[in-house]
Design a protein around this motif. Structure first.
Motif, mmCIF file in Angstrom:
data_model
loop_
_atom_site.group_PDB
_atom_site.id
_atom_site.type_symbol
_atom_site.label_atom_id
_atom_site.label_comp_id
_atom_site.label_asym_id
_atom_site.label_seq_id
_atom_site.Cartn_x
_atom_site.Cartn_y
_atom_site.Cartn_z
ATOM 1 N N GLU A 287 0.813 -1.210 0.000
ATOM 2 C CA GLU A 287 0.000 0.000 0.000
ATOM 3 C C GLU A 287 0.854 1.272 0.000
ATOM 4 O O GLU A 287 0.438 2.307 -0.528
ATOM 5 C CB GLU A 287 -0.921 0.022 1.218
ATOM 6 C CG GLU A 287 -2.033 -1.010 1.183
ATOM 7 C CD GLU A 287 -1.524 -2.418 1.469
ATOM 8 O OE1 GLU A 287 -0.472 -2.561 2.136
ATOM 9 O OE2 GLU A 287 -2.179 -3.381 1.013
ATOM 10 N N THR A 288 2.042 1.221 0.611
ATOM 11 C CA THR A 288 2.850 2.440 0.721
ATOM 12 C C THR A 288 3.895 2.586 -0.384
ATOM 13 O O THR A 288 4.521 3.648 -0.496
ATOM 14 C CB THR A 288 3.571 2.499 2.086
ATOM 15 O OG1 THR A 288 4.447 1.364 2.211
ATOM 16 C CG2 THR A 288 2.567 2.498 3.224
ATOM 17 N N ARG A 289 4.117 1.560 -1.179
ATOM 18 C CA ARG A 289 5.110 1.682 -2.257
ATOM 19 C C ARG A 289 4.732 2.836 -3.184
ATOM 20 O O ARG A 289 3.588 2.978 -3.597
ATOM 21 C CB ARG A 289 5.225 0.376 -3.047
ATOM 22 C CG ARG A 289 6.169 0.476 -4.246
ATOM 23 C CD ARG A 289 6.522 -0.857 -4.825
ATOM 24 N NE ARG A 289 7.506 -1.570 -4.007
ATOM 25 C CZ ARG A 289 8.821 -1.326 -4.036
ATOM 26 N NH1 ARG A 289 9.307 -0.392 -4.835
ATOM 27 N NH2 ARG A 289 9.632 -2.022 -3.281
ATOM 28 N N ASN A 290 5.724 3.675 -3.505
ATOM 29 C CA ASN A 290 5.543 4.838 -4.387
ATOM 30 C C ASN A 290 4.414 5.748 -3.907
ATOM 31 O O ASN A 290 3.654 6.306 -4.708
ATOM 32 C CB ASN A 290 5.291 4.386 -5.832
ATOM 33 C CG ASN A 290 6.519 3.753 -6.462
ATOM 34 O OD1 ASN A 290 7.641 4.028 -6.059
ATOM 35 N ND2 ASN A 290 6.309 2.890 -7.434
ATOM 36 N N MET A 291 4.306 5.925 -2.582
ATOM 37 C CA MET A 291 3.264 6.794 -2.042
ATOM 38 C C MET A 291 3.449 8.257 -2.469
ATOM 39 O O MET A 291 2.483 9.021 -2.528
ATOM 40 C CB MET A 291 3.204 6.704 -0.519
ATOM 41 C CG MET A 291 4.410 7.259 0.193
ATOM 42 S SD MET A 291 4.092 7.576 1.948
ATOM 43 C CE MET A 291 3.858 5.940 2.570
#
Length: 321
Positions: free
Chosen positions: A210-214
């Motif tokens: 969910e937080t990858r490349n936020m």
């Protein structure tokens, strides 16, 4: 007797003491372990220690004796925890040891970039001071931390400590609500507001799907005040290609990164291509690594192993059942 195998001892500095656990054991230390060496080195192990060496499902199913994976770090994304659950292997990690070292590194990057220390140092070495003809010169803007709005992504112990230090500098900390989430409570400032109003954004989140490349181009374009981006958390939280583009387009004023998406980064990676710019500081994932913090980590690591063998496990992120 327990057989303990440390797969990547070189991830702790050589001066850090790794005390012997208080039970009958054999401890084998490897400075580094390649992916194709993991299975062989853990064949007879009952306890594995790893910092960054991945333990995949394929490997875990070949290790019938393994009972505990003691991760010598907080992040456990290198472990297939679902496979551990199926195999009945416990996983422990390290917590709370970096309360000083990571926030201090965060502010070292922040101060250096807000005050343009790299650019001024480069100018001094190039003789610009002598050429200026006076006691000082003003080739690069200098900004105070006092009064600046500090957007913090990640509200754990490190994010909380960064907020405390920020307040001591006279900054105005804001904890960003999780991306895409609404009404998270009074602690949080809405995600769009943090992007739009921060002078500095500091990241302290785990790396997940969910937080990858936020932070990518849509987020950079929403940053109205051209903030500094500080990342002492995990590579992959920021789209590195988009970061370069944001710098090129003047959407942000600088970047201080201690992590990369792939470590060590390829020489032609986005971060390496901009590492020489005066408004960029890239350090080699050492924010966590003060001698004091590393020794606390090593002591907690062996404590986790002792507690597991004693039947009183601590810091479990995955139980054996």
């Amino acid at each position: 007797m327990e057989k303990i195998v440390f797969l990547d001892r070189a991830t702790l500095a050589p001066q850090i003491r790794l005390r012997a656990p208080r039970f009958e054991h054999e401890l084998v230390e490897h400075e580094k372990t390649a992916a194709d060496e993991v299975t062989e080195r853990l064949t007879d192990a009952t306890i594995a220690i790893t910092n960054k060496v991945p333990l995949t499902q394929e490997v875990l199913y070949r290790l019938p004796n393994l009972k505990l994976i003691a991760v010598a770090a907080t992040g456990t994304d290198c472990i297939d925890k679902a496979a551990c659950q199926r195999r009945g292997i416990a996983v422990s990690n390290i917590r709370g040891y970096a309360l000083n070292t990571v926030p201090e590194h965060t502010f070292a990057l922040m101060l250096a970039l807000r005050r343009n220390l790299v650019a001024y140092r480069n100018d001094v070495l190039a003789g610009v001071w002598q050429k200026s003809g006076q006691f000082c010169f003003f080739d690069h803007p200098i900004h105070d931390l006092g009064g600046a709005r500090l957007g913090i992504i990640g509200e754990g112990v490190l994010g909380q400590r960064v907020a405390e230090i920020g307040k001591a500098f006279g900054m105005l900390p804001m904890f960003a609500a999780h991306k895409g989430k609404q009404d998270m409570g009074p602690l949080y400032t809405p995600w769009p507001e943090v992007l739009a109003t921060s002078d500095v954004i500091s990241i302290h989140s785990p790396l997940t799907l969910e937080t990858r490349n936020m932070l990518a181009m849509p987020e950079f374009r929403a940053m109205k005040r051209k903030p500094l981006i500080i990342n002492t958390a995990r590579g992959g939280l920021v789209d590195e290609g988009a970061l370069v583009r944001a710098l090129d387009e003047g959407l942000i004023s600088g970047a201080g990164f201690d992590v990369a998406d792939g470590e060590p980064p390829h020489p032609d990676s986005p971060l390496m291509r901009i590492a020489g710019r005066p408004n960029v500081i890239l350090t080699p994932h050492v924010a966590w690594a003060s001698d004091e913090a590393q020794q606390a980590l090593a002591d907690q690591l062996m404590g986790n192993i002792e507690n597991f063998v004693d039947g009183k496990p601590t810091n479990l992120v995955q139980s054996a059942y």
